[in-house]
Design a protein around this motif. Structure first.
Motif, PDB file in Angstrom:
ATOM      1  N   VAL A 137      47.001  45.494  35.614  1.00  0.00           N
ATOM      2  CA  VAL A 137      46.012  44.506  36.030  1.00  0.00           C
ATOM      3  C   VAL A 137      45.587  43.616  34.872  1.00  0.00           C
ATOM      4  CG1 VAL A 137      43.675  44.204  36.942  1.00  0.00           C
ATOM      5  CG2 VAL A 137      45.152  46.008  37.849  1.00  0.00           C
ATOM      6  N   VAL A 149      45.686  42.850  41.449  1.00  0.00           N
ATOM      7  CA  VAL A 149      46.550  41.881  40.774  1.00  0.00           C
ATOM      8  C   VAL A 149      46.705  40.600  41.601  1.00  0.00           C
ATOM      9  CG1 VAL A 149      47.828  43.625  39.488  1.00  0.00           C
ATOM     10  CG2 VAL A 149      48.689  42.861  41.722  1.00  0.00           C
ATOM     11  N   LYS A 150      46.028  40.540  42.746  1.00  0.00           N
ATOM     12  CA  LYS A 150      46.068  39.339  43.586  1.00  0.00           C
ATOM     13  C   LYS A 150      44.955  38.397  43.154  1.00  0.00           C
ATOM     14  CE  LYS A 150      46.946  39.943  47.987  1.00  0.00           C
ATOM     15  NZ  LYS A 150      46.859  40.456  49.375  1.00  0.00           N
ATOM     16  N   VAL A 151      45.331  37.296  42.557  1.00  0.00           N
ATOM     17  CA  VAL A 151      44.379  36.390  41.911  1.00  0.00           C
ATOM     18  C   VAL A 151      43.908  35.304  42.866  1.00  0.00           C
ATOM     19  CG1 VAL A 151      44.229  34.554  40.179  1.00  0.00           C
ATOM     20  CG2 VAL A 151      45.133  36.792  39.570  1.00  0.00           C
ATOM     21  N   ALA A 194      45.458  34.459  47.937  1.00  0.00           N
ATOM     22  CA  ALA A 194      45.575  35.052  46.604  1.00  0.00           C
ATOM     23  C   ALA A 194      47.031  35.250  46.194  1.00  0.00           C
ATOM     24  CB  ALA A 194      44.836  36.383  46.562  1.00  0.00           C
ATOM     25  N   THR A 242      41.742  34.708  34.694  1.00  0.00           N
ATOM     26  CA  THR A 242      41.874  34.800  36.150  1.00  0.00           C
ATOM     27  C   THR A 242      40.759  35.667  36.716  1.00  0.00           C
ATOM     28  OG1 THR A 242      43.299  36.771  36.064  1.00  0.00           O
ATOM     29  CG2 THR A 242      44.393  34.623  36.005  1.00  0.00           C
ATOM     30  N   SER A 247      40.459  38.147  40.122  1.00  0.00           N
ATOM     31  CA  SER A 247      41.275  38.691  41.202  1.00  0.00           C
ATOM     32  C   SER A 247      40.512  38.768  42.514  1.00  0.00           C
ATOM     33  CB  SER A 247      41.790  40.090  40.828  1.00  0.00           C
ATOM     34  OG  SER A 247      40.738  41.036  40.899  1.00  0.00           O
TER      35      SER A 247
END
Length: 400
Positions: free
Chosen positions: A288, A305-307, A362, A389, A391
């Motif tokens: 991450v 990890v989805k930004v 995302a 970033t 997330s």
């Protein structure tokens, strides 16, 4: 090299016409000097041959960017010893002057050192973009002017189209070969001087031209690796350039618990799942965040990890108007291999040179050090380096 600015004035005086040639100048091709950046590959070789066939005053330049003694043994690495030889062979075949310029020190300072330092900072760099920004489209462009050239031509698969406010950068016509992601840092002044003759065609057409011109590189494979890391083992290079860079530390779950140890954060990238070195934790874990100060590799579930939000630095803006405070709709690419996705672009928290991107859906695995390139249709509006970033996991956690 001796500066030859008088070439421009003399050509204009004797050869000016009422029509633009294929490079956009009101001159006969013979009175238009163009420098071609020849890497030794098929693309730039075809550009040189094509412009020579059209009657332009073509000069080929190849850059020696690093000590190629090791890389010469690696097939498919650009700018190595074999590639310099190939470029010279092509120039001789088509009958143009060809020069090899030693840019090793510039390349080391602007690209290789930055590459190593970026990894140490926990980032994932893109050295090809830095090379285009500095050595090729800054230093080589200046050299082309010194040679009296009216433009610098390259083999990139992007398009330079004229808009209401001047030259615009657009994606290449062939989506499979489009290289616009790597050229986001090209500024307006550079774009005015650059030409991309292959931008409107695909690679098969380029190969066919190479065969028609009987070029010795007609069947040469495309380069795949980072040119100065021909083995693909970038960690070995970083450890050699920055001794002690691979310091061990802890692998920490996003909840704060220590679940393992690592041999150095330079071995990891954001979004990585395999080879992390922890197991038996139930759900799959992903990298991450990398914390160089604490020497920690932070891991968590896929949602982490989805930004959703991206902060950009070193923004290069090619849009016709300033970014409004209320934002504008754009499409963004956060990886060269991914298609553009819908987003909103806002001015950044640090004023000029920064920007804030809110992605509609995302994106996973967005890493600091990578590029975020901005599009409006096929037009490249610019882009910047990812500085930070936020997330989807952070957004949902804070909302809860």
């Amino acid at each position: 090299m001796m500066r030859t600015d008088t070439h421009d004035a003399a050509a204009l005086a004797r050869g000016q016409t009422s029509e633009l040639n294929s490079l956009g100048f009101p001159l006969a091709p013979a009175d238009t000097r163009v420098v071609v950046a020849m890497s030794g590959g098929v693309d730039s070789s075809v550009v040189a041959a094509l412009l020579k066939e059209q009657g332009y005053d073509v000069v080929g330049i190849t850059l020696q960017l690093y000590d190629h003694g090791m890389a010469i043994q690696k097939k498919g690495a650009c700018c190595a010893g074999q590639d310099i030889y190939d470029a010279a062979q092509v120039a001789e075949r088509i009958g143009i002057p060809h020069y090899v310029l030693d840019y090793e020190s510039r390349f080391r300072e602007s690209v290789i050192d930055e590459f190593a330092d970026s990894y140490i900072r926990g980032e994932t760099p893109i050295p090809c973009v830095r090379c285009n920004q500095t050595v090729k489209f800054r230093d080589l462009l200046s050299t082309a002017r010194d040679l009296g050239a009216l433009c610098l031509a390259t083999g990139h698969y992007v398009q330079r189209l004229m808009g209401a406010d001047g030259a615009e950068l657009h994606a290449g016509a062939d989506p499979a070969k489009d290289q616009s992601y790597f050229l986001f840092g090209t500024n307006a002044e550079q774009l005015d001087f650059l030409r991309f003759p292959l931008g409107g065609q695909d690679k098969d057409q380029t190969r066919a031209l190479a065969a028609r011109y009987d070029l010795p590189v007609a069947d040469k494979p495309d380069s795949q690796d980072i040119c100065f890391v021909p083995s693909g083992k970038y960690v070995d290079l970083i450890e050699r350039l920055r001794p002690g860079a691979a310091e061990p530390g802890e692998i920490v779950h996003i909840d704060g618990s220590v679940i393992g140890n690592h041999k150095g954060i330079i071995h990891y990238t954001i979004g990585q799942r395999r080879g992390i070195g922890v197991g038996g934790t139930g759900d799959p874990l992903y990298v991450v965040r990398l914390d160089p100060d604490k020497k920690q590799v932070v891991v968590g579930p896929y949602e982490a990890v989805k930004v959703k939000e991206i902060i950009l630095r070193e923004l290069n803006w090619l849009g016709s108007a300033a970014i409004p405070d209320h934002g504008i709709a754009v499409a963004v690419r956060v990886r060269s291999t991914r298609p553009p996705v819908a987003a909103m672009l806002f001015p950044g928290p640090e004023g000029a040179g920064s920007a804030r991107v809110l992605v509609d859906s995302a994106e996973a695995g967005v890493s600091p050090g990578q590029a975020c390139v901005l599009y409006e249709g096929s037009r490249v509006l610019g882009g910047g380096w990812i500085a930070a970033t936020r997330s989807l996991y952070d957004v949902e956690t804070s909302a809860a």
